[in-house]
Motif scaffolding. Sequence first.
Motif, PDB file in Angstrom:
ATOM      1  N   LYS A   1      51.549 -18.479  -3.637  1.00  0.00           N
ATOM      2  CA  LYS A   1      51.806 -18.555  -2.195  1.00  0.00           C
ATOM      3  C   LYS A   1      50.771 -17.739  -1.426  1.00  0.00           C
ATOM      4  CE  LYS A   1      56.794 -19.355  -2.518  1.00  0.00           C
ATOM      5  NZ  LYS A   1      58.132 -18.850  -2.201  1.00  0.00           N
ATOM      6  N   THR A   2      50.386 -16.623  -1.992  1.00  0.00           N
ATOM      7  CA  THR A   2      49.399 -15.776  -1.331  1.00  0.00           C
ATOM      8  C   THR A   2      48.042 -16.477  -1.254  1.00  0.00           C
ATOM      9  OG1 THR A   2      50.500 -13.839  -2.249  1.00  0.00           O
ATOM     10  CG2 THR A   2      48.291 -13.504  -1.357  1.00  0.00           C
ATOM     11  N   LEU A   3      47.703 -17.214  -2.319  1.00  0.00           N
ATOM     12  CA  LEU A   3      46.395 -17.861  -2.382  1.00  0.00           C
ATOM     13  C   LEU A   3      46.373 -19.254  -1.750  1.00  0.00           C
ATOM     14  CD1 LEU A   3      45.354 -16.908  -6.037  1.00  0.00           C
ATOM     15  CD2 LEU A   3      44.647 -15.819  -3.907  1.00  0.00           C
ATOM     16  N   GLU A   4      47.524 -19.717  -1.258  1.00  0.00           N
ATOM     17  CA  GLU A   4      47.578 -21.071  -0.695  1.00  0.00           C
ATOM     18  C   GLU A   4      46.602 -21.234   0.473  1.00  0.00           C
ATOM     19  OE1 GLU A   4      48.669 -24.764  -1.301  1.00  0.00           O
ATOM     20  OE2 GLU A   4      49.863 -23.197  -2.253  1.00  0.00           O
ATOM     21  N   ILE A   5      46.547 -20.207   1.348  1.00  0.00           N
ATOM     22  CA  ILE A   5      45.655 -20.286   2.499  1.00  0.00           C
ATOM     23  C   ILE A   5      44.195 -20.319   2.053  1.00  0.00           C
ATOM     24  CG2 ILE A   5      44.850 -19.043   4.546  1.00  0.00           C
ATOM     25  CD1 ILE A   5      47.679 -18.048   4.946  1.00  0.00           C
ATOM     26  N   VAL A   6      43.875 -19.530   1.008  1.00  0.00           N
ATOM     27  CA  VAL A   6      42.519 -19.561   0.469  1.00  0.00           C
ATOM     28  C   VAL A   6      42.209 -20.949  -0.082  1.00  0.00           C
ATOM     29  CG1 VAL A   6      40.956 -18.581  -1.255  1.00  0.00           C
ATOM     30  CG2 VAL A   6      42.613 -17.106  -0.088  1.00  0.00           C
ATOM     31  N   LEU A   7      43.199 -21.561  -0.739  1.00  0.00           N
ATOM     32  CA  LEU A   7      43.015 -22.885  -1.314  1.00  0.00           C
ATOM     33  C   LEU A   7      42.764 -23.932  -0.230  1.00  0.00           C
ATOM     34  CD1 LEU A   7      42.963 -24.481  -3.934  1.00  0.00           C
ATOM     35  CD2 LEU A   7      45.424 -24.820  -3.725  1.00  0.00           C
ATOM     36  N   TYR A   8      43.451 -23.788   0.915  1.00  0.00           N
ATOM     37  CA  TYR A   8      43.212 -24.716   2.028  1.00  0.00           C
ATOM     38  C   TYR A   8      41.744 -24.702   2.426  1.00  0.00           C
ATOM     39  CZ  TYR A   8      48.301 -24.982   2.762  1.00  0.00           C
ATOM     40  OH  TYR A   8      49.647 -25.189   2.615  1.00  0.00           O
ATOM     41  N   HIS A   9      41.188 -23.479   2.510  1.00  0.00           N
ATOM     42  CA  HIS A   9      39.790 -23.372   2.935  1.00  0.00           C
ATOM     43  C   HIS A   9      38.823 -23.883   1.863  1.00  0.00           C
ATOM     44  CE1 HIS A   9      41.623 -20.800   5.997  1.00  0.00           C
ATOM     45  NE2 HIS A   9      40.489 -20.912   6.678  1.00  0.00           N
ATOM     46  N   ILE A  10      39.163 -23.649   0.601  1.00  0.00           N
ATOM     47  CA  ILE A  10      38.310 -24.171  -0.473  1.00  0.00           C
ATOM     48  C   ILE A  10      38.281 -25.693  -0.447  1.00  0.00           C
ATOM     49  CG2 ILE A  10      38.095 -24.396  -2.979  1.00  0.00           C
ATOM     50  CD1 ILE A  10      39.157 -21.535  -3.209  1.00  0.00           C
ATOM     51  N   ILE A  11      39.472 -26.296  -0.258  1.00  0.00           N
ATOM     52  CA  ILE A  11      39.552 -27.759  -0.185  1.00  0.00           C
ATOM     53  C   ILE A  11      38.756 -28.265   1.013  1.00  0.00           C
ATOM     54  CG2 ILE A  11      41.102 -29.707   0.248  1.00  0.00           C
ATOM     55  CD1 ILE A  11      43.222 -28.200  -1.360  1.00  0.00           C
ATOM     56  N   GLY A  12      38.909 -27.586   2.155  1.00  0.00           N
ATOM     57  CA  GLY A  12      38.191 -27.996   3.348  1.00  0.00           C
ATOM     58  C   GLY A  12      36.686 -27.920   3.164  1.00  0.00           C
ATOM     59  N   ILE A  13      36.206 -26.829   2.524  1.00  0.00           N
ATOM     60  CA  ILE A  13      34.769 -26.641   2.337  1.00  0.00           C
ATOM     61  C   ILE A  13      34.202 -27.646   1.329  1.00  0.00           C
ATOM     62  CG2 ILE A  13      33.020 -25.056   1.448  1.00  0.00           C
ATOM     63  CD1 ILE A  13      34.726 -22.764   2.611  1.00  0.00           C
ATOM     64  N   VAL A  14      34.857 -27.756   0.172  1.00  0.00           N
ATOM     65  CA  VAL A  14      34.344 -28.638  -0.885  1.00  0.00           C
ATOM     66  C   VAL A  14      34.392 -30.098  -0.445  1.00  0.00           C
ATOM     67  CG1 VAL A  14      34.717 -29.476  -3.235  1.00  0.00           C
ATOM     68  CG2 VAL A  14      34.944 -27.039  -2.727  1.00  0.00           C
ATOM     69  N   THR A  15      35.567 -30.523   0.065  1.00  0.00           N
ATOM     70  CA  THR A  15      35.695 -31.920   0.495  1.00  0.00           C
ATOM     71  C   THR A  15      34.769 -32.211   1.671  1.00  0.00           C
ATOM     72  OG1 THR A  15      38.027 -31.793  -0.148  1.00  0.00           O
ATOM     73  CG2 THR A  15      37.343 -33.710   1.118  1.00  0.00           C
ATOM     74  N   GLY A  16      34.706 -31.252   2.604  1.00  0.00           N
ATOM     75  CA  GLY A  16      33.834 -31.442   3.758  1.00  0.00           C
ATOM     76  C   GLY A  16      32.376 -31.526   3.369  1.00  0.00           C
ATOM     77  N   PHE A  17      31.960 -30.688   2.413  1.00  0.00           N
ATOM     78  CA  PHE A  17      30.567 -30.707   1.957  1.00  0.00           C
ATOM     79  C   PHE A  17      30.223 -32.049   1.324  1.00  0.00           C
ATOM     80  CE2 PHE A  17      27.499 -30.118  -1.500  1.00  0.00           C
ATOM     81  CZ  PHE A  17      26.418 -29.642  -0.792  1.00  0.00           C
TER      82      PHE A  17
END
Length: 360
Positions: A95-111
Motif C-alpha cells: 500500500k505504501t508503494l502503490e503511489i510509487v507504482l502509479y508513477h512508474i507505470i505512468g513513466i514507463v508506459t508514457g515513454f
Amino acid sequence: MLTSAKQYHKYYWKIAILALFIIGVSTFHYLTGTTHKYHGLHEIYRRLYYVPIILAAFWFGLKGGISCAIVVSFFYLPHVIYQWGGSFFTNDLPKTLEIVLYHIIGIVTGFLSQEQMNATAKLRHQAGVLAQAEEQLRHADRLSALGKLSAGIAHEVRNPLASIKGTAEILSDKFKPGDKEYEFVEILIKEVNRLDTVVADFLDFAKPKLPELKLSEINNIILSVLKLTEHQMAKARISLKTHLEDTLPTVYVDPEQIKQVFLNIIINAVQAMPDGGTLEVKSRMDSSKILCVFSDTGLGISKDQQKNLFTPFCTSKKKGTGLGLAIVHRILDGHKGEIKFTSEENKGTCFTISLPVRDV
C-alpha cells in the motif's frame, strides 16, 4: 505533443473520460467501508487507477502518463491516510508503494507510447516527402511529354504561319487603307501574329533555356517591367502602389527570364481587373531570400482553378494558352526559387516570388 488550443480541443473528450474515471474510482474508495471485509474491493479500486494512467500515456505520451499519475496520487493519498488511521507509513508495504507504482507505470508506459508517437510522426513525414517526390516525378514526366508534343506541333505550325504572313503582307501592298480588302488583310496579319505568339509560348515551354546568371538588382528588373506595362495599366484604369526595399542585395539571376516572370504576373493581374483596380508591388528581404509580392484587387481565382494553376494548358481565359504560369514556375525552378499565391474570388490575388541570395 499537442501545442495549440485547437489541438487540445480535439482531445477534450479524452480528458473528460480520464477525469470521470478517476473521480468514479475515488468515489467508490471513499464510499466503501474500511473494515476487513471490504479490503478486497479496495484492492480492486487501487488497480483500477492503472487504467486512466495507461490510457493517458497512450493518448498523450510521456507527459500525459506522468500528469495522470500525479492526479491519481492526489486523489488516492487522502484515502490511504484515512484508511491507515492518519498514519502515512504502515506495515503493509504494497500500500505504501502503490503511489510509487502509479508513477512508474505512468513513466514507463508514457515513454513507450511517446516513442511510438515519434516513430509514427517520422513515418508520416517520410511518407509525405515520398508522396511529394512522387508527384514531382509524375509532374516532370507530364511536362516532358507535353514539351516534346508542343515542340513538334510548334515547328510544324510556324513554317506555314510565316508563309501566310508573307503572302498577306504582299497582298496588303496592293490595297489602300480604307479599302474593305485592306481591312481583311490587316485582320489576317493580326491573327497570324497572335498565332505566332502562341507558338512562341509553346516553344518557350517545350525548350526552356538554361538561366544565364548575372549579378542583378531585383528592384531594377521590377521597375523596368512596370515601365513596360505602364501604358497598359493606365489604359485599364489600374493604380499602382510600390514598396521596394532599397537595401536589397544584388543577386545572381537571369535578368531576361526574371523579367519574363514579373511580366507574366503583372499582365495576369491587369487582365484580372477589367474594371480597374489597384496593383501593389513589394520587395523585401526574408532571411536569405528576396521576396517579390504582387497583389491585385481583381476577380480572384476559383478554388477549382487554384488546384491546377501552374499546370500547362490550364486557363480560364478565352484567348490564353495556359502556359504563362507554367513557364513562370519552370523559370523559378531553374533559379531555385519558389512561387506561392493566395486568392479569393472577387477580392483579388497575391503572388509571392522568392529568390535565394546565393553565390554562383
